[in-house]
Design a protein around this motif. Structure first.
Motif, short mmCIF file in Angstrom:
data_model
loop_
_atom_site.label_atom_id
_atom_site.label_comp_id
_atom_site.label_asym_id
_atom_site.label_seq_id
_atom_site.Cartn_x
_atom_site.Cartn_y
_atom_site.Cartn_z
N ALA A 32 0.83 -1.21 0.00
CA ALA A 32 0.00 0.00 0.00
C ALA A 32 0.86 1.26 0.00
O ALA A 32 0.49 2.27 -0.59
CB ALA A 32 -0.92 -0.01 1.21
N ALA A 33 2.01 1.20 0.67
CA ALA A 33 2.90 2.37 0.68
C ALA A 33 3.35 2.70 -0.74
O ALA A 33 3.27 3.86 -1.18
CB ALA A 33 4.10 2.09 1.58
N PHE A 34 3.81 1.69 -1.47
CA PHE A 34 4.25 1.94 -2.84
C PHE A 34 3.07 2.22 -3.76
O PHE A 34 3.18 3.00 -4.71
CB PHE A 34 5.08 0.76 -3.34
CG PHE A 34 6.43 0.67 -2.70
CD1 PHE A 34 7.46 1.51 -3.09
CD2 PHE A 34 6.67 -0.22 -1.67
CE1 PHE A 34 8.71 1.46 -2.49
CE2 PHE A 34 7.91 -0.29 -1.06
CZ PHE A 34 8.93 0.56 -1.48
N GLY A 35 1.93 1.59 -3.49
CA GLY A 35 0.74 1.87 -4.27
C GLY A 35 0.26 3.30 -4.12
O GLY A 35 -0.19 3.93 -5.08
N SER A 36 0.37 3.86 -2.90
CA SER A 36 -0.05 5.25 -2.70
C SER A 36 0.86 6.21 -3.44
O SER A 36 0.40 7.21 -4.00
CB SER A 36 -0.05 5.57 -1.20
OG SER A 36 1.26 5.53 -0.67
N LEU A 37 2.15 5.90 -3.48
CA LEU A 37 3.09 6.76 -4.21
C LEU A 37 2.81 6.69 -5.70
O LEU A 37 2.74 7.72 -6.38
CB LEU A 37 4.52 6.31 -3.90
CG LEU A 37 5.63 7.35 -4.02
CD1 LEU A 37 5.35 8.56 -3.15
CD2 LEU A 37 6.97 6.71 -3.65
N ALA A 38 2.61 5.47 -6.21
CA ALA A 38 2.29 5.31 -7.62
C ALA A 38 0.92 5.88 -7.94
O ALA A 38 0.71 6.47 -9.02
CB ALA A 38 2.34 3.83 -7.99
N GLY A 39 -0.03 5.74 -7.00
CA GLY A 39 -1.38 6.26 -7.25
C GLY A 39 -1.40 7.76 -7.44
O GLY A 39 -2.12 8.27 -8.29
#
Length: 472
Positions: free
Chosen positions: A80-87
């Protein structure tokens, strides 16, 4: 140069009067948008809440240690941490709508993956993939809702996403309680695929936001969306305000990363990151992920502990509804301060309760105090932080800055989830919750000093106020 605290209520212009009520068609359109987009919030809630009921059975199935429980739980969170950055980056580059479509597809794949995982490494990898969708949705959904909502409804509409998150958690607790009788933990995890498919299909019928259309030089499409959310007489003024803000930003813009180096934007980013940390270090997700484990330390059986957590989910939903009704009337800063005070007190008493002799009465006292804590948390801090993160950044960096703040939020969440089972075993529940109470006190001091007040202002007007307050 003044610090962020100058953006407090006294530092902002009075809120303009709300526009005249929109017609029935506009209201239906806004409600439909909120319902579809906020499925991302419901999936966020379900996928983070369902693990609490599945863990006791996975522990026996895979032979997990406390560290192993933390690894499987936190794999979703590091994703989720990397997904939030990519999001955040995707939302700026591809649009809010296209990014929500991507999230829906990954939610579906991740839910199927965790349900079928044959080993711990595969389960960990599948939960990481699912976390990519959870993290991206945690950024894109409130961003989308904040930009498409009329100013006078923005607080309630963005907070509706928070309501959907806790509703998803409540649904997870209910599903867990039913399926626990058959130890059907794979079904607990896999049922998330159904709302994921609904999100993907629903987003196909949504427009992108007016602010994104204007940013891509498509004012006609922006106006078409505004005509569906505002009275006709308000559309030219709102479109002009958005375009004016874009023109000001374009004169100085050399890329989003360069914008983040401006002192006033950097200061806002640091405050946003601070708010994200505050939301996590005060203990909410320790309760969400490990409520049955916590209750088991008081002597409650596994099935009873899983069923008892329904109360945590139900109160979270009710409290979020209370927060939604207050957020646009009371304001963001007062709500944060009241909530952190109540959370600190309830955690101190909760920590003391674990030092009482084990008995059914003590188990339900602990449950009642957890419920009280979650009530304060969901009505105030959870609602207020997500709304502030969706509102407080300028348009050119809104997706990137919110993504960066939520990235840090998920990293801290990862640390809490990984370390909590080990800390619980090593220090005991009482000391652990007293530590969270101390974090509430520190967070209260931070919010009193730095949290901005954003109530009632259009996003473009708010940007100008915060720019002036930060010396930009």
């Amino acid at each position: 140069m003044n610090g962020p605290s100058t953006a407090a209520p006294g530092g902002l212009c009075p809120a303009p009067a709300p526009p005249a009520a929109t017609d029935r068609g506009a209201r239906r359109f806004i409600v439909a948008i909120a319902a579809i987009a906020a499925l991302g919030g419901a999936l966020f809630g379900y996928d983070t809440g369902v693990v609490s009921g599945a863990l006791p059975f996975m522990e026996r199935h895979f032979g997990l240690s406390s560290l192993g429980e933390g690894v499987i739980t936190s794999a979703l969170l590091i994703g989720a941490a990397f997904g939030s950055l990519a999001g955040g980056r995707m939302a700026d580059a591809l649009g809010r709508r296209a990014s929500l479509l991507w999230a829906g597809a990954v939610f579906t794949a991740g839910a199927v993956g965790v349900a079928l995982a044959p080993t711990v490494p595969v389960m960990t990898a599948a939960r990481f993939v699912l976390g990519l969708a959870v993290g991206s949705a945690s950024v894109i959904t409130p961003l989308y809702l904040s930009e498409i909502a009329p100013p006078h409804l923005r607080g309630r509409l963005v907070s509706f996403n928070s309501l959907m998150i806790v509703s998803g958690q409540l649904l997870a607790y209910l599903v867990n309680a039913v399926l626990a009788h058959w130890a059907a933990w794979r079904w607990m995890l896999g049922l998330a695929a159904l709302p994921a498919v609904a999100l993907f299909l629903g987003v196909l019928f949504l427009p992108d936001t007016p602010r994104w259309y204007v940013g891509r030089g498509r004012p006609d499409e922006a106006a078409a969306v505004l005509r569906r959310t505002l009275p006709a007489g308000d559309v030219p003024g709102e479109l002009s305000r958005i375009a004016r803000a874009r023109a000001l930003e374009d004169t100085a813009r050399r890329g989003a990363w360069r914008d983040l180096r401006r002192p006033w934007v950097r200061r806002l980013l640091l405050v946003g990151i601070g708010l994200a940390v505050v939301q996590q270090i005060t203990g909410v997700n320790a309760v969400i992920y490990f409520a049955p484990k916590i209750l088991a330390t008081t002597g409650l059986g596994t099935d009873a502990a899983i069923t008892a957590t329904i109360a945590v989910g139900a109160v979270s939903v009710l409290a979020t509804g209370v927060g939604m009704s207050l957020i646009d009337r009371v304001g963001r800063r007062p709500l944060l301060q009241w909530g952190l005070t109540g959370m600190a007190v309830s955690l101190v008493v909760l920590g003391a309760a674990f030092h009482l002799p084990h008995s059914p009465g003590v188990s339900y006292l602990v449950l009642a105090l957890m419920v009280l804590y979650m009530g304060f948390m969901q009505a105030t801090l959870n609602t207020g932080v997500w709304l502030l993160l969706a509102e407080m950044f300028p348009l050119t960096v809104r997706g990137l800055a919110m993504g960066a703040a939520v990235f840090v939020m998920w990293l801290v969440n990862f640390g809490v989830a990984l370390g909590f089972p080990v800390l619980l075993d090593a220090a005991g529940a009482g000391a652990t919750f007293w530590l969270f109470a101390a974090m509430c006190v520190l967070s209260l001091l931070f919010c009193r000093r730095y949290a901005p007040e954003t109530k009632g202002l259009a996003l473009e007007d708010l940007e100008q106020e915060l720019r002036r307050a930060g010396g930009g």
